[in-house]
Scaffold this active site. Structure first.
Site, PDB file in Angstrom:
ATOM      1  N   ARG A 215       0.832  -1.200   0.000  1.00 29.63           N
ATOM      2  CA  ARG A 215       0.000   0.000   0.000  1.00 29.63           C
ATOM      3  C   ARG A 215       0.874   1.261   0.000  1.00 29.63           C
ATOM      4  NH1 ARG A 215      -0.558   4.691   2.747  1.00 29.63           N
ATOM      5  NH2 ARG A 215      -0.188   3.568   4.710  1.00 29.63           N
ATOM      6  N   ASP A 216       1.582   1.481   1.093  1.00 25.28           N
ATOM      7  CA  ASP A 216       2.384   2.687   1.218  1.00 25.28           C
ATOM      8  C   ASP A 216       3.509   2.718   0.188  1.00 25.28           C
ATOM      9  OD1 ASP A 216       3.225   5.096   2.259  1.00 25.28           O
ATOM     10  OD2 ASP A 216       4.362   4.224   3.893  1.00 25.28           O
TER      11      ASP A 216
ATOM     12  N   HIS B 140       6.684   4.120  12.521  1.00 27.60           N
ATOM     13  CA  HIS B 140       6.768   4.031  11.064  1.00 27.60           C
ATOM     14  C   HIS B 140       7.865   4.991  10.621  1.00 27.60           C
ATOM     15  CE1 HIS B 140       4.540   3.637   7.036  1.00 27.60           C
ATOM     16  NE2 HIS B 140       5.505   4.502   6.805  1.00 27.60           N
TER      17      HIS B 140
ATOM     18  N   HIS C 138      10.777   6.419   7.988  1.00 29.61           N
ATOM     19  CA  HIS C 138      11.346   6.518   6.648  1.00 29.61           C
ATOM     20  C   HIS C 138      12.859   6.659   6.793  1.00 29.61           C
ATOM     21  CE1 HIS C 138       7.682   7.232   3.959  1.00 29.61           C
ATOM     22  NE2 HIS C 138       7.211   6.968   5.166  1.00 29.61           N
TER      23      HIS C 138
ATOM     24  N   CYS D 143       8.418   9.993   0.222  1.00 31.58           N
ATOM     25  CA  CYS D 143       7.606  11.163   0.513  1.00 31.58           C
ATOM     26  C   CYS D 143       7.855  12.225  -0.539  1.00 31.58           C
ATOM     27  CB  CYS D 143       7.945  11.711   1.897  1.00 31.58           C
ATOM     28  SG  CYS D 143       7.004  13.187   2.322  1.00 31.58           S
TER      29      CYS D 143
ATOM     30  N   ASN E  96      10.609   4.122   2.633  1.00 27.52           N
ATOM     31  CA  ASN E  96      10.385   3.468   3.915  1.00 27.52           C
ATOM     32  C   ASN E  96      11.582   2.616   4.318  1.00 27.52           C
ATOM     33  OD1 ASN E  96       7.515   3.986   4.769  1.00 27.52           O
ATOM     34  ND2 ASN E  96       7.107   3.211   2.723  1.00 27.52           N
TER      35      ASN E  96
END
Length: 307
Positions: free
Chosen positions: A18-19, A210, A212, A243, A252
């Site tokens: 997803r991300d 979470h 990055h 991002c 990530n």
């Protein structure tokens, strides 16, 4: 450093499907996404975020959310949360058979307004009904708080700005809160400060981070969080994701990079690193990435990988 200060076991939450894929410039075929998710679950990952029910107008890469969620072969004991932005998204997710959902807000007012087109308060108000209906339907609910450390617009976010958002989400009845270092600019001292401030408010068994890896700080931040008792971490196979506010960001934290550290430290995960690496190579091949973001994949030839 004594290993007594570290958790014996860590839960890895896989967000690559997803991300990771939502930021890709090209659409990944549905059958490829399904295969990717199934490979990740087969590797032993206990949570594999499957897709997003955000409007296809905003995230065209995940326009096939229904087909993906209904197409995967679910393994017993594995959670497959899906991102939902509002009640309409929840309705779509429920119709597709979702059993777990994730909602999202931010600790930065500017970031929330620019990305969600609403204030933090408005986003939380909207999610109250989403969480209520999800709980009534028996769903497990996760919440993301973006920019929990640094905002691309406001700079450093103090813990005092994060705590009220956490409190509101807990009042709604979410099961788990993932605190995000959205642009990968956090350092271990910030992780320590936020974790300390959350003590007594957010139980460790409901706390996730979470990270990055924009500045190569993700594993250092994980280590600091573990030393303070946190044992749930998000990561993305292959290091997919990123991002748009941090050009050149590494994306990530790669799941296989995280697993290499945890495995080498003797911390249990129940996840087969080699299988995660195979899943990462599978998706990277379809994305035509010749140089993977993952340091583990760069360093290890397939024949040299440890299971």
């Amino acid at each position: 450093m004594s290993t007594l200060s570290l958790p014996q076991r860590v839960r890895v939450v896989e967000v690559g499907a997803r991300d990771g894929l939502q930021n890709e410039p090209t659409f990944v075929p549905t059958e490829v996404k399904i295969r990717f998710i199934e490979m990740l679950a087969d590797a032993g990952l206990p949570v594999v975020e499957a897709t997003s029910f955000v409007s296809p107008r905003w995230v065209p890469q995940l326009a096939d959310a229904e087909q993906v969620l209904m197409g995967i072969h679910r393994l017993p004991g594995v959670r497959y949360p899906v991102l939902v932005p509002n009640l309409k998204g929840l309705e779509r997710a429920l119709a597709a058979g979702a059993r777990e959902i994730a909602i999202f807000t931010a600790a930065s007012e500017t970031f929330c307004q620019k990305n969600l087109n609403r204030t933090i308060g408005q986003s939380l108000q909207e999610f109250e009904q989403v969480v209520q209906e999800a709980r009534q339907a028996g769903l497990w609910v996760r919440a993301y708080i973006s920019t929990a450390f640094v905002c691309p617009y406001e700079g450093t976010i103090p813990p005092e700005q994060v705590l009220p958002v956490v409190e509101r989400l807990l009042e709604m009845g979410v099961d788990e809160i993932s605190l995000g270092d959205t642009i990968g600019a956090a350092v271990p001292t910030q992780v320590a400060q936020l974790t300390e401030r959350l003590h007594g408010l957010l139980p460790l068994e409901r706390t996730a981070y979470h990270f990055h890896d924009t500045y190569g700080m993700a594993l250092a931040n994980v280590l600091m969080a573990m030393q303070m008792g946190v044992w749930i971490f998000d990561s993305s196979a292959g290091g997919l994701g990123g991002c748009p506010f941090a050009p050149g960001a590494a994306g990530n934290l790669a799941t296989e990079d995280l697993l290499y550290m945890l495995d080498s430290m003797g911390i249990e995960t129940g996840v087969a690193r080699q299988k995660v690496a195979e899943a990462a190579r599978f998706i990277l091949q379809h994305l035509q990435r010749s140089t993977p973001p993952s340091r583990y994949l760069q360093a290890c030839a397939p024949s040299k990988e440890a299971k």
